[in-house]
Scaffold this active site. Structure first.
Site, PDB file in Angstrom:
ATOM      1  N   LYS A  37      49.677 -19.952 -99.417  1.00 20.90           N
ATOM      2  CA  LYS A  37      48.485 -19.326 -99.692  1.00 20.90           C
ATOM      3  C   LYS A  37      48.353 -18.392-100.939  1.00 20.90           C
ATOM      4  O   LYS A  37      47.274 -18.264-101.835  1.00 20.90           O
ATOM      5  CB  LYS A  37      47.783 -18.596 -98.501  1.00 20.90           C
ATOM      6  CG  LYS A  37      47.231 -19.445 -97.558  1.00 20.90           C
ATOM      7  CD  LYS A  37      46.323 -18.597 -96.529  1.00 20.90           C
ATOM      8  CE  LYS A  37      46.140 -19.334 -95.184  1.00 20.90           C
ATOM      9  NZ  LYS A  37      45.413 -18.692 -94.117  1.00 20.90           N
TER      10      LYS A  37
ATOM     11  N   ASP B 172      38.848 -18.337 -95.338  1.00 23.84           N
ATOM     12  CA  ASP B 172      38.885 -17.692 -94.151  1.00 23.84           C
ATOM     13  C   ASP B 172      38.081 -16.490 -93.831  1.00 23.84           C
ATOM     14  O   ASP B 172      37.744 -16.066 -92.780  1.00 23.84           O
ATOM     15  CB  ASP B 172      40.659 -17.039 -94.389  1.00 23.84           C
ATOM     16  CG  ASP B 172      41.727 -17.910 -94.024  1.00 23.84           C
ATOM     17  OD1 ASP B 172      41.469 -18.982 -93.409  1.00 23.84           O
ATOM     18  OD2 ASP B 172      42.659 -17.969 -94.501  1.00 23.84           O
TER      19      ASP B 172
HETATM   20  P1  NAP Z   1      51.125 -12.827 -91.513  1.00 26.47           P
HETATM   21  O1  NAP Z   1      50.762 -13.032 -92.744  1.00 26.47           O
HETATM   22  O2  NAP Z   1      52.766 -13.226 -91.054  1.00 26.47           O
HETATM   23  O3  NAP Z   1      50.925 -11.444 -90.542  1.00 26.47           O
HETATM   24  C1  NAP Z   1      51.271 -11.298 -89.250  1.00 26.47           C
HETATM   25  C2  NAP Z   1      50.855 -10.177 -88.921  1.00 26.47           C
HETATM   26  O4  NAP Z   1      50.895  -9.870 -87.508  1.00 26.47           O
HETATM   27  C3  NAP Z   1      51.671  -8.895 -89.650  1.00 26.47           C
HETATM   28  O5  NAP Z   1      50.588  -7.775 -90.085  1.00 26.47           O
HETATM   29  C4  NAP Z   1      52.626  -8.522 -88.631  1.00 26.47           C
HETATM   30  O6  NAP Z   1      53.118  -7.164 -88.885  1.00 26.47           O
HETATM   31  C5  NAP Z   1      52.059  -8.601 -87.232  1.00 26.47           C
HETATM   32  N1  NAP Z   1      52.922  -8.748 -86.395  1.00 26.47           N
HETATM   33  C6  NAP Z   1      53.580 -10.042 -86.215  1.00 26.47           C
HETATM   34  N2  NAP Z   1      54.450 -10.170 -85.201  1.00 26.47           N
HETATM   35  C7  NAP Z   1      54.077  -9.043 -84.532  1.00 26.47           C
HETATM   36  C8  NAP Z   1      54.559  -8.503 -83.270  1.00 26.47           C
HETATM   37  N3  NAP Z   1      55.432  -9.057 -82.734  1.00 26.47           N
HETATM   38  N4  NAP Z   1      53.980  -7.057 -82.851  1.00 26.47           N
HETATM   39  C9  NAP Z   1      53.042  -6.762 -83.691  1.00 26.47           C
HETATM   40  N5  NAP Z   1      52.451  -6.932 -84.772  1.00 26.47           N
HETATM   41  C10 NAP Z   1      53.069  -8.315 -85.419  1.00 26.47           C
HETATM   42  O7  NAP Z   1      50.349 -14.033 -90.383  1.00 26.47           O
HETATM   43  P2  NAP Z   1      48.685 -14.285 -90.658  1.00 26.47           P
HETATM   44  O8  NAP Z   1      48.757 -15.466 -91.517  1.00 26.47           O
HETATM   45  O9  NAP Z   1      48.063 -12.964 -91.137  1.00 26.47           O
HETATM   46  O10 NAP Z   1      48.359 -14.896 -89.370  1.00 26.47           O
HETATM   47  C11 NAP Z   1      48.027 -14.182 -88.129  1.00 26.47           C
HETATM   48  C12 NAP Z   1      47.598 -14.755 -87.039  1.00 26.47           C
HETATM   49  O11 NAP Z   1      46.258 -15.178 -87.257  1.00 26.47           O
HETATM   50  C13 NAP Z   1      48.396 -16.123 -86.795  1.00 26.47           C
HETATM   51  O12 NAP Z   1      49.364 -16.220 -85.936  1.00 26.47           O
HETATM   52  C14 NAP Z   1      47.307 -17.040 -86.505  1.00 26.47           C
HETATM   53  O13 NAP Z   1      47.277 -17.154 -84.886  1.00 26.47           O
HETATM   54  C15 NAP Z   1      46.056 -16.385 -86.769  1.00 26.47           C
HETATM   55  N6  NAP Z   1      45.178 -17.197 -87.600  1.00 26.47           N
HETATM   56  C16 NAP Z   1      44.051 -17.796 -87.226  1.00 26.47           C
HETATM   57  C17 NAP Z   1      43.395 -18.569 -88.291  1.00 26.47           C
HETATM   58  C18 NAP Z   1      42.149 -19.267 -87.541  1.00 26.47           C
HETATM   59  O14 NAP Z   1      41.731 -20.155 -88.179  1.00 26.47           O
HETATM   60  N7  NAP Z   1      41.705 -19.058 -86.251  1.00 26.47           N
HETATM   61  C19 NAP Z   1      43.657 -18.539 -89.557  1.00 26.47           C
HETATM   62  C20 NAP Z   1      44.816 -17.748 -90.150  1.00 26.47           C
HETATM   63  C21 NAP Z   1      45.384 -17.128 -89.023  1.00 26.47           C
HETATM   64  P3  NAP Z   1      54.317  -6.727 -89.598  1.00 26.47           P
HETATM   65  O15 NAP Z   1      53.419  -6.224 -91.176  1.00 26.47           O
HETATM   66  O16 NAP Z   1      54.794  -5.343 -89.012  1.00 26.47           O
HETATM   67  O17 NAP Z   1      55.294  -7.785 -90.089  1.00 26.47           O
END
Ligand code: NAP
Length: 544
Positions: free
Chosen positions: A310, A347
């Site tokens: 992205k 998004d």
């Molecule tokens: P990302 O860029 O990898 O960010 C993940 C975030 O979650 C970071 O802030 C990370 O913290 C935190 N995190 C990861 N593992 C954790 C843990 N075990 N405990 C506490 N915090 C944790 O991922 P993203 O793209 O933002 O996506 C996040 C989630 O959003 C996805 O897993 C997905 O399920 C959901 N999503 C849904 C849609 C939809 O259409 N519904 C679209 C996009 C995403 P750190 O900074 O400490 O690493």
């Protein structure tokens, strides 16, 4: 192609077959016949993988009865030797005996691999052809997509009715190589071309568009006979391969991994519903440069972009909308009429849209959990609408940075219980199926009027369950998923998206995936079962 051979005419064969041939596997004739009977009414073009049988010759009389009872069926007999990716441990002579007897059992076509054909003594192939059966000569390369013209030159002297060339795609660009080869062969309507592997999944649809006579499919998910093979029903109902033609516009979702994405089922449903002649594919892309080559060569009209591309995609776009620029990420690419690529971020609409249906965001107090890509879309989207945003993240520095960029605040977990919010949004993967990690919030922390979990698999996450138990209204991640997809559909087609239909298929697919996962889970205390299905599908190297 061939002359003077008293066989089933290829034209006759072609009049009987569709674009999809379903591969039937099983270790016994009974197992194969059960599977064949289940699919033959919907898809009467079948390939019986005789090499999966323990005793292929003994099975043939039973298969003969099947053809007598199912006269609309057209069947290929394949007995692929282990050396060429099959399961048959016999030599070429034994393979030829089985294929010759298959002709007598009512099969219409035999598939002989090129290596076997090349090993035959003069006249032996003619004996097989004298039975009147049509012939496919096939070649599988399990490592690469290379020298397709050279392979064709090796097959052509045998003058088969169909030439089947199946390389392995290691990149999206390998599909372009296959497609260009198929296009060069437009004068020869008897070529079958497919790329194996996850990166080659798109060739199972685009190959047909480029002129492949037909393609191969699994009877059901889990019964694939080649890496990247798709189930017949998915190819026909989701990808509508029977309708794919040169005018069909191509769209796709690019990411890594992408195999389990629900975007293809959702977007293809939307295209079908709105009668748009378009197909939407899963583009397994390791590198953005590889993806862009495919986009320009096919060409692809629009992309959904997901992790991990992205951010990187932005530098390859002509222009992006202002929110993409602020967030530093685009999840949507449009190829405009000028041929240039433009970026958007839907998004944000996927998060803000569902919230605005329920509340006014101006002055609303929002807590965002996480500071990654989805959190950035939430934070900037909410700030854009005038909300007061608080960020809580595992890594405090990332939260502070995002807060500074967006004019938000950070907050500590200890402060949550005494801080009321209008909405709490989870933008971390916590709660996602298969994701380990402790719940971020406890009941006392849900000091809010609304909880929105962006995680969409499962539909009801532990956080949403906790909110329900406290009678707090919720929004599921499925709603975001559908909304961001609906806005993409509108950007690409200019038509309103059929949101209800999109929601229905996503929920259905999630339920099916959950049921399949539950069925796969080993029974407690019992040893993991090696069912015939998983056993036959998983063993050894597989050929399409
Ligand atoms: P990302 O860029 O990898 O960010 C993940 C975030 O979650 C970071 O802030 C990370 O913290 C935190 N995190 C990861 N593992 C954790 C843990 N075990 N405990 C506490 N915090 C944790 O991922 P993203 O793209 O933002 O996506 C996040 C989630 O959003 C996805 O897993 C997905 O399920 C959901 N999503 C849904 C849609 C939809 O259409 N519904 C679209 C996009 C995403 P750190 O900074 O400490 O690493």
């Amino acid at each position: 192609m061939r002359a003077n051979v008293p066989s089933v005419a290829p034209q006759f064969i072609r009049s009987r077959i569709g674009k999809v041939c379903v591969a039937i596997i099983g270790t016994t004739a009974a197992e194969m016949l059960e599977k064949a009977s289940a699919v033959v009414k919907e898809t009467p073009f079948l390939e019986f993988r005789l090499d999966y049988l323990e005793k292929p010759l003994l099975a043939l009389p039973k298969l003969k009865h099947f053809f007598e009872d199912n006269t609309a069926a057209t069947a290929i007999a394949t007995c692929r030797r282990a050396a060429n990716g099959g399961k048959f441990s016999g030599n070429v002579a034994a393979e030829m005996e089985i294929l010759s007897k298959a002709a007598g059992a009512g099969f219409h076509i035999v598939d002989l691999e090129l290596e076997s054909a090349e090993a035959l003594k003069k006249g032996e192939l003619q004996k097989l052809r004298d039975t009147g059966i049509a012939l496919i000569i096939s070649h599988h390369d399990f490592n690469a997509t290379k020298d397709l013209d050279g392979i064709y030159q090796r097959i052509a002297p045998f003058q088969p009715d169909f030439v089947k060339i199946v390389p392995t795609a290691k990149s999206l660009t390998d599909n372009v190589t296959l497609i260009r080869f198929l296009e060069r062969m437009t004068d020869n309507s008897n070529i079958i071309g497919i790329c194996m592997g996850d990166a080659g999944i798109i060739s199972r649809v685009l190959g047909l568009r480029a002129g492949s006579a037909f393609t191969f499919a699994a009877a059901t998910p889990g019964e694939e006979t080649g890496p990247g093979q798709i189930a017949a029903r998915t190819l026909i109902e989701t990808y509508r391969v029977d309708q794919v033609d040169a005018a069909t516009k191509v769209y796709g979702v690019a990411g890594n991994p992408i195999k389990s994405s629900l975007s293809p089922v959702m977007m293809n449903t939307a295209f079908r519903r709105e009668t748009v002649n378009a197909v939407y594919l899963a583009l397994q892309s390791h590198k953005v440069t590889d993806l862009l080559k495919l986009v320009h060569e096919i060409p692809i009209q629009g992309l959904s972009v997901t992790m991990p591309h992205k951010q990187e995609i932005m530098s390859h776009l002509e222009k992006t909308d202002p929110l993409s620029a602020k967030i530093g990420a685009s999840n949507t690419v449009l190829r405009a009429q000028d041929g240039k690529l433009y970026g958007f971020n839907t998004d944000v609409a996927g998060i803000v849209g569902p919230l605005e249906k329920r509340m006014s965001l101006r002055g609303a107090k929002a807590l965002v959990l996480g500071a990654g890509g989805a959190a950035r879309a939430a934070v900037f989207g909410l700030r854009d609408k005038g909300a007061d945003v608080f960020i809580l993240n595992r890594t405090a520095e990332t939260a502070q940075k995002l807060a500074k960029q967006s004019g938000s605040k950070t907050i500590k977990k200890e402060a949550l219980a005494k801080t009321p919010f209008d909405v709490i949004i989870n933008a971390t993967p916590i709660g996602m199926a298969g994701q380990k990690g402790a719940q971020l919030l406890e009941a006392k922390d849900l000091n809010t009027k609304l909880v929105f979990d962006l995680v969409y698999n499962p539909v009801e996450t532990p956080l949403l369950r906790l909110a329900r138990q406290q009678s707090i209204p919720i929004i599921t991640g499925v709603e975001m998923f559908v909304q961001q997809g609906a806005r993409q559909f509108e950007i690409w087609t200019g038509k309103p998206a059929p949101e209800e239909e999109m929601l229905r298929v996503v929920i259905h697919a999630l339920r099916q995936a959950a049921e399949a996962a539950a069925a796969e889970a080993p029974a407690p205390a019992a040893k993991p079962a090696s069912s015939p299905k998983s056993g036959t599908a998983a063993k050894a190297k597989k050929a399409s």
